[in-house]
Design a protein around this motif. Structure first.
Motif, PDB file in Angstrom:
ATOM      1  N   ASP A   9       0.850  -1.185   0.000  1.00 47.00           N
ATOM      2  CA  ASP A   9       0.000   0.000   0.000  1.00 47.00           C
ATOM      3  C   ASP A   9       0.892   1.245   0.000  1.00 47.00           C
ATOM      4  O   ASP A   9       2.097   1.176   0.232  1.00 47.00           O
ATOM      5  CB  ASP A   9      -0.988   0.000   1.159  1.00 47.00           C
ATOM      6  N   PHE A  10       0.302   2.379  -0.257  1.00 50.94           N
ATOM      7  CA  PHE A  10       1.058   3.627  -0.415  1.00 50.94           C
ATOM      8  C   PHE A  10       1.821   4.009   0.854  1.00 50.94           C
ATOM      9  O   PHE A  10       2.867   4.632   0.788  1.00 50.94           O
ATOM     10  CB  PHE A  10       0.109   4.757  -0.821  1.00 50.94           C
ATOM     11  N   TYR A  11       1.331   3.615   2.006  1.00 52.50           N
ATOM     12  CA  TYR A  11       1.913   4.046   3.276  1.00 52.50           C
ATOM     13  C   TYR A  11       2.976   3.102   3.816  1.00 52.50           C
ATOM     14  O   TYR A  11       3.324   3.179   4.986  1.00 52.50           O
ATOM     15  CB  TYR A  11       0.798   4.217   4.316  1.00 52.50           C
ATOM     16  N   VAL A  12       3.529   2.250   2.981  1.00 55.11           N
ATOM     17  CA  VAL A  12       4.560   1.325   3.423  1.00 55.11           C
ATOM     18  C   VAL A  12       5.804   2.131   3.842  1.00 55.11           C
ATOM     19  O   VAL A  12       6.123   3.172   3.265  1.00 55.11           O
ATOM     20  CB  VAL A  12       4.907   0.313   2.308  1.00 55.11           C
ATOM     21  N   THR A  13       6.471   1.633   4.872  1.00 58.63           N
ATOM     22  CA  THR A  13       7.675   2.312   5.351  1.00 58.63           C
ATOM     23  C   THR A  13       8.911   1.712   4.692  1.00 58.63           C
ATOM     24  O   THR A  13       8.878   0.600   4.164  1.00 58.63           O
ATOM     25  CB  THR A  13       7.814   2.178   6.876  1.00 58.63           C
ATOM     26  N   ASP A  14       9.997   2.446   4.764  1.00 58.39           N
ATOM     27  CA  ASP A  14      11.262   1.946   4.228  1.00 58.39           C
ATOM     28  C   ASP A  14      11.724   0.696   4.969  1.00 58.39           C
ATOM     29  O   ASP A  14      12.331  -0.193   4.379  1.00 58.39           O
ATOM     30  CB  ASP A  14      12.342   3.018   4.315  1.00 58.39           C
ATOM     31  N   VAL A  15      11.421   0.613   6.235  1.00 56.64           N
ATOM     32  CA  VAL A  15      11.798  -0.555   7.033  1.00 56.64           C
ATOM     33  C   VAL A  15      11.075  -1.803   6.525  1.00 56.64           C
ATOM     34  O   VAL A  15      11.681  -2.878   6.401  1.00 56.64           O
ATOM     35  CB  VAL A  15      11.496  -0.312   8.528  1.00 56.64           C
ATOM     36  N   GLU A  16       9.811  -1.679   6.202  1.00 55.68           N
ATOM     37  CA  GLU A  16       9.059  -2.818   5.666  1.00 55.68           C
ATOM     38  C   GLU A  16       9.610  -3.258   4.311  1.00 55.68           C
ATOM     39  O   GLU A  16       9.736  -4.459   4.047  1.00 55.68           O
ATOM     40  CB  GLU A  16       7.580  -2.463   5.535  1.00 55.68           C
ATOM     41  N   LEU A  17       9.954  -2.310   3.465  1.00 60.71           N
ATOM     42  CA  LEU A  17      10.551  -2.645   2.174  1.00 60.71           C
ATOM     43  C   LEU A  17      11.905  -3.324   2.364  1.00 60.71           C
ATOM     44  O   LEU A  17      12.218  -4.321   1.713  1.00 60.71           O
ATOM     45  CB  LEU A  17      10.714  -1.394   1.310  1.00 60.71           C
ATOM     46  N   ASP A  18      12.682  -2.800   3.270  1.00 64.06           N
ATOM     47  CA  ASP A  18      13.998  -3.369   3.566  1.00 64.06           C
ATOM     48  C   ASP A  18      13.874  -4.791   4.106  1.00 64.06           C
ATOM     49  O   ASP A  18      14.626  -5.683   3.705  1.00 64.06           O
ATOM     50  CB  ASP A  18      14.727  -2.470   4.568  1.00 64.06           C
ATOM     51  N   ASN A  19      12.924  -5.016   4.981  1.00 62.30           N
ATOM     52  CA  ASN A  19      12.708  -6.369   5.526  1.00 62.30           C
ATOM     53  C   ASN A  19      12.309  -7.351   4.433  1.00 62.30           C
ATOM     54  O   ASN A  19      12.765  -8.499   4.426  1.00 62.30           O
ATOM     55  CB  ASN A  19      11.642  -6.357   6.616  1.00 62.30           C
ATOM     56  N   TYR A  20      11.490  -6.921   3.504  1.00 62.16           N
ATOM     57  CA  TYR A  20      11.083  -7.787   2.400  1.00 62.16           C
ATOM     58  C   TYR A  20      12.292  -8.169   1.539  1.00 62.16           C
ATOM     59  O   TYR A  20      12.484  -9.331   1.197  1.00 62.16           O
ATOM     60  CB  TYR A  20      10.021  -7.091   1.548  1.00 62.16           C
ATOM     61  N   VAL A  21      13.129  -7.194   1.219  1.00 61.25           N
ATOM     62  CA  VAL A  21      14.318  -7.464   0.410  1.00 61.25           C
ATOM     63  C   VAL A  21      15.258  -8.412   1.139  1.00 61.25           C
ATOM     64  O   VAL A  21      15.768  -9.377   0.561  1.00 61.25           O
ATOM     65  CB  VAL A  21      15.031  -6.145   0.033  1.00 61.25           C
ATOM     66  N   HIS A  22      15.486  -8.189   2.428  1.00 61.71           N
ATOM     67  CA  HIS A  22      16.378  -9.072   3.197  1.00 61.71           C
ATOM     68  C   HIS A  22      15.824 -10.485   3.290  1.00 61.71           C
ATOM     69  O   HIS A  22      16.580 -11.451   3.254  1.00 61.71           O
ATOM     70  CB  HIS A  22      16.626  -8.502   4.599  1.00 61.71           C
ATOM     71  N   THR A  23      14.525 -10.615   3.376  1.00 62.79           N
ATOM     72  CA  THR A  23      13.912 -11.948   3.420  1.00 62.79           C
ATOM     73  C   THR A  23      14.201 -12.715   2.131  1.00 62.79           C
ATOM     74  O   THR A  23      14.536 -13.901   2.162  1.00 62.79           O
ATOM     75  CB  THR A  23      12.389 -11.820   3.620  1.00 62.79           C
ATOM     76  N   ILE A  24      14.090 -12.048   1.017  1.00 58.86           N
ATOM     77  CA  ILE A  24      14.376 -12.701  -0.267  1.00 58.86           C
ATOM     78  C   ILE A  24      15.855 -13.041  -0.385  1.00 58.86           C
ATOM     79  O   ILE A  24      16.228 -14.132  -0.811  1.00 58.86           O
ATOM     80  CB  ILE A  24      13.933 -11.811  -1.438  1.00 58.86           C
TER      81      ILE A  24
END
Length: 59
Positions: A9-24
């Motif tokens: 969603d539009f209100y995603v934080t940079d931390v959430e994006l970073d966590n997703y990338v690290h998970t992959i």
């Protein structure tokens, strides 16, 4: 090349994006020595993250 795409969603934080990338990146599908390309696009309603894992070429 492997491509991972996710819509947030539009209100995603940079931390959430970073966590997703690290998970992959920590998954067994990805070699730690592979190169990656991350792009983030936004519109009025969503944020789109695309992660491309470029396989190494052995010479």
């Amino acid at each position: 090349m492997k491509t991972f795409k996710k819509t947030f969603d539009f209100y995603v934080t940079d931390v959430e994006l970073d966590n997703y990338v690290h998970t992959i990146l920590q998954s067994p599908e990805v070699d730690p020595e592979d190169e990656i390309d991350v792009s983030v696009d936004k519109d009025d309603y969503n944020t789109y993250l695309t992660l491309k894992v470029l396989d190494r070429v052995l010479n």
